[in-house]
Enzyme design. Sequence first.
Site, PDB file in Angstrom:
ATOM      1  N   CYS A 111       0.849  -1.189   0.000  1.00  0.00           N
ATOM      2  CA  CYS A 111       0.000   0.000   0.000  1.00  0.00           C
ATOM      3  C   CYS A 111       0.888   1.244   0.000  1.00  0.00           C
ATOM      4  CB  CYS A 111      -0.898   0.003   1.234  1.00  0.00           C
ATOM      5  SG  CYS A 111      -1.826   1.539   1.465  1.00  0.00           S
ATOM      6  N   ASP A 154      -9.096  -3.939 -16.995  1.00  0.00           N
ATOM      7  CA  ASP A 154      -8.731  -5.331 -16.719  1.00  0.00           C
ATOM      8  C   ASP A 154      -9.907  -6.188 -16.281  1.00  0.00           C
ATOM      9  OD1 ASP A 154      -6.124  -4.531 -17.221  1.00  0.00           O
ATOM     10  OD2 ASP A 154      -5.728  -4.074 -15.113  1.00  0.00           O
ATOM     11  N   GLU A 245      -7.692  -0.472   1.445  1.00  0.00           N
ATOM     12  CA  GLU A 245      -7.781   0.972   1.220  1.00  0.00           C
ATOM     13  C   GLU A 245      -9.031   1.569   1.846  1.00  0.00           C
ATOM     14  OE1 GLU A 245      -5.265   2.591   0.234  1.00  0.00           O
ATOM     15  OE2 GLU A 245      -4.117   0.815  -0.354  1.00  0.00           O
ATOM     16  N   HIS A 248      -8.388   2.602   5.299  1.00  0.00           N
ATOM     17  CA  HIS A 248      -7.820   3.952   5.381  1.00  0.00           C
ATOM     18  C   HIS A 248      -8.914   5.011   5.230  1.00  0.00           C
ATOM     19  CE1 HIS A 248      -3.743   2.628   5.579  1.00  0.00           C
ATOM     20  NE2 HIS A 248      -3.672   2.180   4.339  1.00  0.00           N
ATOM     21  N   HIS A 254      -1.860   2.157   9.260  1.00  0.00           N
ATOM     22  CA  HIS A 254      -1.353   0.798   9.083  1.00  0.00           C
ATOM     23  C   HIS A 254      -1.176   0.082  10.414  1.00  0.00           C
ATOM     24  CE1 HIS A 254       0.099   2.162   4.956  1.00  0.00           C
ATOM     25  NE2 HIS A 254      -0.707   1.145   4.729  1.00  0.00           N
TER      26      HIS A 254
END
Length: 570
Positions: A111, A154, A245, A248, A254
């Site tokens: 990350c 993708d 994520e 966060h 973290h």
Amino acid sequence: MRIRSPSFLIGVVVCYILCIVNHATAQGTSLIPSASPLPKPSAVPQGRADRRKQSKNVHDFFKAFGWLRHNETIPDAQFPAAVRRIQKVLREPPTGVYDQHMESVMSRPRCGTIPPYNPDEAKGDKDIRKRYVIWGPKWDHSPITYRFNNFTADLPADRQKSIVSAAFTQWTKLLPISIAPAATNAPKADIHVRFMSMGPDETAYAFTNMIADGLALSSGLINITFNDDYNWSDDRLFAFTATHEIGHALGLSHSRVEDAVMFLYYEGMNRPIHPDDQAAVHTVYGWKNPRWSRIDGNSATRNLIQVSSATTSSTTPALVDGIYQLRSTGQVLWYNPSGTWTSVDNNKDTVQIAGANGYLYQRHADGSTYKYSGAGTNWQWIGAANDNVIDIVAAADQVYMRRKDGWIARWSGTAQTWTAIQQPSSPSSAQIAVTDSKTLWNLLSNGDIVRSEWPYSATSWQIVDINPANIQIAVGGENFYKLQSDGSVIWLDMEQYYWADVENAGSVAIYAVGNFLYSRHADGSVWRYTGTPGIWEMLDERKDSVAVVGDRSGGVYEMVKGGDIYKLVS
């Protein structure tokens, strides 16, 4: 955290211990090492390119935890100390040598979120056991909205929407807030999800802008950005990265726990939210539902036990499995899954109840012992009156009694016949605990710990520990734990055969069942072990807890001062 049966090596070690025990004269001497032998570091080659890569990895690690100011670098002279600090987080020997394990961890997807410089964190590891880190502000409203700014080529767009929605659900199922896609006509969303190229030299897979006004996260300015230079066709990697994520975006920094979703590096395999992540996000937002539900309140309640079978699942419990309370009147009550209490006995002479593996027992004031048949209020008399009895302990499929003469006795299974297990030395027994395989552990009054494996005999006792600081023992399945007078909780690694400190935070009582271990602190708070040394999930922070019990499927019950009983529901 399952422990296999002792290996041949353990037998050899125990034999060696028995040979030297008579020579151990110093009080507090442990007969089992307190740590595993430190391996020799396997250094990574130090070519010029390797040194640049290693330096970048170390700097990235420090930045991800807020240990470095903007544009600050680590001087070459301090590089070994920086490596040692990372090794402590990774729970490996702090050699100061950048080794293969560090290289392996730092080669995984990473990350790129960089929290603000944290001076308290940057000062050093005063507490290397610290785990999750809270960034600070949180969302001050609900629902929180999100919107895709663009999509990667993708994966199909609908698949990306589905994966991100599921990632949000991983968190919201724990919280009293909701998160939903922003309405198409809404001018902005709270959180934006986007993909962009970050350049061929960027090693981060994604990052999150953590922007706030000091009080709350800033709506419309929180961006979860995926590096579109990576191929996101592996939707497992995409799902895990999104879950990380979003953590966060909810206000978490973290974690120092390598198995946590919020750890800096990950392996691309989606996994459930770790207890460390749960503890972090609950600290910020609280719980989705009340944590505890009061299931009884009676000032006469004097004891609480849980009968939990090793051979049954939570969906097919044994007939006698469940939670029981003993009241000062001698009444024994069982908590019916329907939510009511049913009396299974009401004898004024009952002073203790015990149970395990589908069996329930009671001891009377005169030392006599009875076994519950599982029907109505019918009890089988299995032990005659005996003023030598201190207490009874039920474990595995057996029931034992501790006696004033220091010996242990075991019910034979017929009539009122008990088999004495001769004590190995003169100190009396302070407590016994028994594994599922019927290994008998005995804490002596002088702090020594001895054990005897099934079938027991007078010569089968083995001295395991000589330490006057030992004050309590507990067994969960095959796991063995001890509590010391300094509040440390110690686990015996039966594979490598050494003592491992799993908590040092002022515990005053421990309770183990199956693969679960609970610790009650002096302030009354109750904690559950996550399986990672030093990492515990706080279940309750109330100050009046006096006892906690649980079953093998994770159910937890707590008794507080005044006799109230609570069930963990969230």
